[in-house]
Design an enzyme around this catalytic site. Structure first.
Site, short mmCIF file in Angstrom:
data_model
loop_
_atom_site.label_atom_id
_atom_site.label_comp_id
_atom_site.label_asym_id
_atom_site.label_seq_id
_atom_site.Cartn_x
_atom_site.Cartn_y
_atom_site.Cartn_z
N GLY A 11 0.80 -1.21 0.00
CA GLY A 11 0.00 0.00 0.00
C GLY A 11 0.84 1.25 0.00
O GLY A 11 2.04 1.23 -0.30
N LYS A 16 2.00 -5.39 3.50
CA LYS A 16 1.38 -6.44 4.29
C LYS A 16 1.59 -7.78 3.59
O LYS A 16 1.50 -7.84 2.36
CB LYS A 16 -0.12 -6.18 4.46
CG LYS A 16 -0.49 -5.10 5.47
CD LYS A 16 -0.36 -3.70 4.93
CE LYS A 16 -1.42 -3.36 3.92
NZ LYS A 16 -1.27 -1.94 3.41
N ASP A 108 -5.31 -2.68 -5.75
CA ASP A 108 -5.87 -3.01 -4.45
C ASP A 108 -7.39 -2.90 -4.47
O ASP A 108 -8.11 -3.71 -3.86
CB ASP A 108 -5.29 -2.12 -3.36
CG ASP A 108 -5.49 -0.63 -3.62
OD1 ASP A 108 -5.70 -0.23 -4.78
OD2 ASP A 108 -5.43 0.15 -2.64
N ARG A 109 -7.92 -1.91 -5.19
CA ARG A 109 -9.37 -1.75 -5.31
C ARG A 109 -9.97 -2.94 -6.04
O ARG A 109 -10.99 -3.51 -5.62
CB ARG A 109 -9.70 -0.46 -6.05
CG ARG A 109 -9.21 0.81 -5.36
CD ARG A 109 -9.35 2.05 -6.23
NE ARG A 109 -10.77 2.35 -6.52
CZ ARG A 109 -11.15 3.29 -7.39
NH1 ARG A 109 -10.24 3.99 -8.06
NH2 ARG A 109 -12.43 3.52 -7.58
#
Length: 261
Positions: A11, A16, A108-109
């Site tokens: 991100g 992560k 990510d979306r």
């Protein structure tokens, strides 16, 4: 027997990662962690040093090519595993991408929508959805019952809002406050204002989806600051900490037959 699968989400603030027993939805989580982007080089000799080698990995990146390459160096240094990354496409794993330029949609979306749709279908019949990512930035996605991404909102997260106010307004260097219905100090006023601004944008999108689809949407929220926003939300939002990782598992499973063939 399946081999371990490594999922990575890079991100705007942190990387992560999660190691699962295999590359399929519902796989048991074996290990997980996060590193701030300044410390990616610690992974191979630090948190990953004792991990079993994954047979495959899949990730999504919004932080840019330089950080992606730094992550790839750690993956290849520690594991005999080819780095693979999701790029938003016209459609995959149950989501049809309605963006004007599909590849420009943040990975990510896209991945979060895949994870949300899989979760929604595991709970009952098809429904429209609203998917909210609460991070450095906030995104609010609308998906119809068939899985078509209708469009989404992007707005600043809490930190960006507060920094903008501090830089543009004299005297607003105050600690983070609490969310109050009627704030009576500047700290609470700032925190409440940012929280209700995000909540209002989400509520407006829920109204749009309800009107457009003629049905009540399933609503999901994820992201590092999701737990802070959840109490301020109207309606029934399910807070799912691992929504992006869930989406990576779904995509990895969907790609497996093609990879094998």
């Amino acid at each position: 027997m399946s081999s371990p699968f490594l999922a990575i989400d890079i991100g705007n603030t942190r990387l992560k990662w999660a190691l699962y027993e295999g590359a399929f939805p519902g796989a048991a989580l074996q290990a997980h962690g996060a590193e701030f982007l300044d410390h990616i080089e610690r992974l191979a000799d630090g948190p990953w040093a004792e991990l079993p080698a994954p047979g495959s990995m899949l990730g999504c990146v919004v932080a840019g090519d330089t950080l992606r390459r730094r992550a790839e160096e750690q993956i290849t240094e520690r594991f005999d595993c080819a780095p693979r990354w999701v790029v938003s496409s016209a459609g995959e794993a149950g989501i049809v991408n309605g963006y004007d330029h599909p590849t420009r949609l943040g990975a990510d979306r896209f991945v979060a929508m895949v994870g949300a749709r899989h979760r929604m279908l595991s709970q009952g019949p098809e429904r429209p959805m609203v998917v909210v990512l609460i991070g450095t930035a906030v995104t609010v996605e609308a998906i119809d019952a068939s899985g078509k991404f209708l469009g989404g909102l992007i707005l600043p997260g809490h930190g960006i809002m507060l920094r903008a106010l501090e830089s543009g307004t004299a005297g607003l260097h105050v600690p983070t406050g609490e969310v109050r219905e009627f704030p009576t100090n500047t700290s609470d006023a700032l925190t409440s204002g940012g929280t209700y601004a995000i909540a209002g944008a989400v509520e407006r999108m829920v109204q749009h989806v309800r009107s457009h689809c003629g049905a009540e949407p399933a609503c999901f929220m994820t992201g590092g600051a999701g737990w802070k926003m959840a109490p301020a939300m109207n309606g029934d939002f399910e807070l799912v900490e691992s929504l992006i990782m869930d989406g990576l598992l779904v995509i990895a499973k969907a790609r497996a037959p093609a990879a094998a063939g």
